[in-house]
Scaffold this motif. Structure first.
Motif, PDB file in Angstrom:
ATOM      1  N   THR A   1      -2.378 -11.890   8.019  1.00  0.00           N
ATOM      2  CA  THR A   1      -2.508 -12.557   6.855  1.00  0.00           C
ATOM      3  C   THR A   1      -1.537 -12.151   5.650  1.00  0.00           C
ATOM      4  O   THR A   1      -0.705 -12.603   5.177  1.00  0.00           O
ATOM      5  CB  THR A   1      -3.854 -12.517   6.449  1.00  0.00           C
ATOM      6  N   TRP A   2      -1.637 -10.747   5.705  1.00  0.00           N
ATOM      7  CA  TRP A   2      -0.910  -9.996   4.421  1.00  0.00           C
ATOM      8  C   TRP A   2       0.547 -10.018   4.826  1.00  0.00           C
ATOM      9  O   TRP A   2       1.379 -10.305   4.019  1.00  0.00           O
ATOM     10  CB  TRP A   2      -1.238  -8.575   4.526  1.00  0.00           C
TER      11      TRP A   2
ATOM     12  N   ASP B   1       1.934 -13.537   3.926  1.00  0.00           N
ATOM     13  CA  ASP B   1       2.277 -13.726   2.541  1.00  0.00           C
ATOM     14  C   ASP B   1       3.263 -12.920   2.023  1.00  0.00           C
ATOM     15  O   ASP B   1       3.807 -13.483   1.211  1.00  0.00           O
ATOM     16  CB  ASP B   1       0.745 -13.466   1.738  1.00  0.00           C
ATOM     17  N   ASN B   2       3.316 -11.743   2.511  1.00  0.00           N
ATOM     18  CA  ASN B   2       4.623 -10.898   1.922  1.00  0.00           C
ATOM     19  C   ASN B   2       5.974 -11.597   2.395  1.00  0.00           C
ATOM     20  O   ASN B   2       6.938 -11.603   1.686  1.00  0.00           O
ATOM     21  CB  ASN B   2       4.490  -9.528   2.673  1.00  0.00           C
TER      22      ASN B   2
ATOM     23  N   ILE C   1      -6.513  -9.598   9.132  1.00  0.00           N
ATOM     24  CA  ILE C   1      -6.000  -9.433   7.697  1.00  0.00           C
ATOM     25  C   ILE C   1      -4.684  -8.824   7.602  1.00  0.00           C
ATOM     26  O   ILE C   1      -3.940  -9.263   6.571  1.00  0.00           O
ATOM     27  CB  ILE C   1      -6.879  -8.276   6.995  1.00  0.00           C
TER      28      ILE C   1
ATOM     29  N   ILE D   1      -6.080  -1.185   4.907  1.00  0.00           N
ATOM     30  CA  ILE D   1      -7.086  -2.039   5.399  1.00  0.00           C
ATOM     31  C   ILE D   1      -8.152  -1.397   6.270  1.00  0.00           C
ATOM     32  O   ILE D   1      -9.401  -1.738   6.071  1.00  0.00           O
ATOM     33  CB  ILE D   1      -6.607  -3.089   6.114  1.00  0.00           C
TER      34      ILE D   1
ATOM     35  N   GLN E   1      -0.133  -0.251   5.284  1.00  0.00           N
ATOM     36  CA  GLN E   1      -0.980  -1.413   4.910  1.00  0.00           C
ATOM     37  C   GLN E   1      -2.075  -1.235   5.779  1.00  0.00           C
ATOM     38  O   GLN E   1      -3.326  -1.457   5.556  1.00  0.00           O
ATOM     39  CB  GLN E   1      -0.095  -2.762   5.013  1.00  0.00           C
TER      40      GLN E   1
END
Length: 293
Positions: free
Chosen positions: A186-187, A190-191, A183, A154, A150
């Motif tokens: 945040t990912w 959320d994950n 970012i 990004i 990830q």
């Protein structure tokens, strides 16, 4: 196809537990040579492409650890020279090389372990013993490669819009790095929420859980496991009677090459060579099958 990976998870885990466990305590030069040789050989067999990329990390790490010991330890009888009145001895240099060999070997064993023991195998082995611990550990191990992937995505996306953290002024790089980290966090959050919702929807923690696996303990698994246990006991016995003991200070011990010690060295070699033998056997069988097509 890698032949060793097709064996039962218990067999694979037993081998790496034996290999890593013995490698951590055997500092005898003969055992260290066997360890590093077979650890490198197995890495080439299982992780050929990745291993040849990683050697640039292993070699500097090896020499860094080898250099540190003679700079901080000045024991030994064979003095080469002095630095600020501190003796640099042959014993300290050889001991540093031995420690470096042991640590790099263990890193290589763990690299092969990660290649063969997947998340489903780990949960299969330890899920019934400690479901929470095995699940937590497997999720943690899974997050590391996912974070790397990830982060790469990004970084590439930010580079397209002119937010490349590798170019520009120092302030610009700091700003881009903070943005990428923000970012990524945040990912990750959320994950984590998605994972928790998914586990809740699947009924995790409600009642007794059941499990499904495709792993079957076959006859070949039993034979190899017994062979691993037998060789492990032989090497533990060798350690108990002092065959694996070697002294670096105040000067070197004598390496014994009588029949008894050679047999113990061979038993250690056979133990660590089990996956390589399986890989070679599998490769020969595959070539024979292809020739008959």
């Amino acid at each position: 196809m890698k032949s060793f990976e097709t064996f039962h998870p218990l067999v694979i885990f037993a081998f790496f537990a034996a290999a890593i466990g013995l490698s951590m305590f055997f500092m005898h030069p003969a055992y260290l040579v066997i360890t590093i040789f077979l650890a490198v050989s197995l890495n080439i067999a299982l992780r050929r492409g990745q291993f040849f990329k990683d050697w640039k990390l292993y070699v500097p790490l090896f020499f860094l650890m080898a250099i540190i010991n003679p700079l901080i330890s000045h024991n030994g009888k064979l003095v080469l020279f002095y630095i600020n009145y501190n003796a640099i001895t042959v014993e300290a240099i050889v001991y540093g090389l031995s420690i470096a060999t042991m640590i790099v070997s263990i890193i290589l064993w763990f690299s092969c372990y990660n290649e063969t023991i997947t998340t489903d195998k780990f949960i299969y082995l330890f899920g019934k013993i400690s479901p929470v611990f095995s699940l937590t550990l497997s999720i943690s191990l899974r997050l590391v490669p996912r974070f790397q992937q990830q982060l790469h995505k990004i970084s590439n996306a930010q580079k397209v819009i002119g937010m490349d953290y590798r170019s520009g002024s120092l302030l610009h790089r700091i700003k881009c790095t903070i943005r990428i980290i923000s970012i990524l966090i945040t990912w990750a959050l959320d994950n984590a929420i998605d994972t928790a919702d998914s586990m809740k929807a699947r009924g995790y923690g409600i009642g007794k859980r059941t499990s499904f696996s495709l792993f079957i303990f076959e006859r070949r698994d039993g034979i190899v496991l017994l062979f691993i246990m037998f060789l492990l006991m032989v090497n533990i016995w060798a350690s108990i009677i002092g065959t694996t003991t070697f002294y670096f200070y105040p000067t070197f011990s004598i390496i014994q090459w009588d029949l008894k010690n050679i047999l113990f060295y061979c038993s250690y070699f056979l133990l660590l060579a089990i996956p390589i033998i399986i890989e070679i056997k599998g490769g020969i069988e595959w070539k024979l099958l292809k020739s008959k097509m």
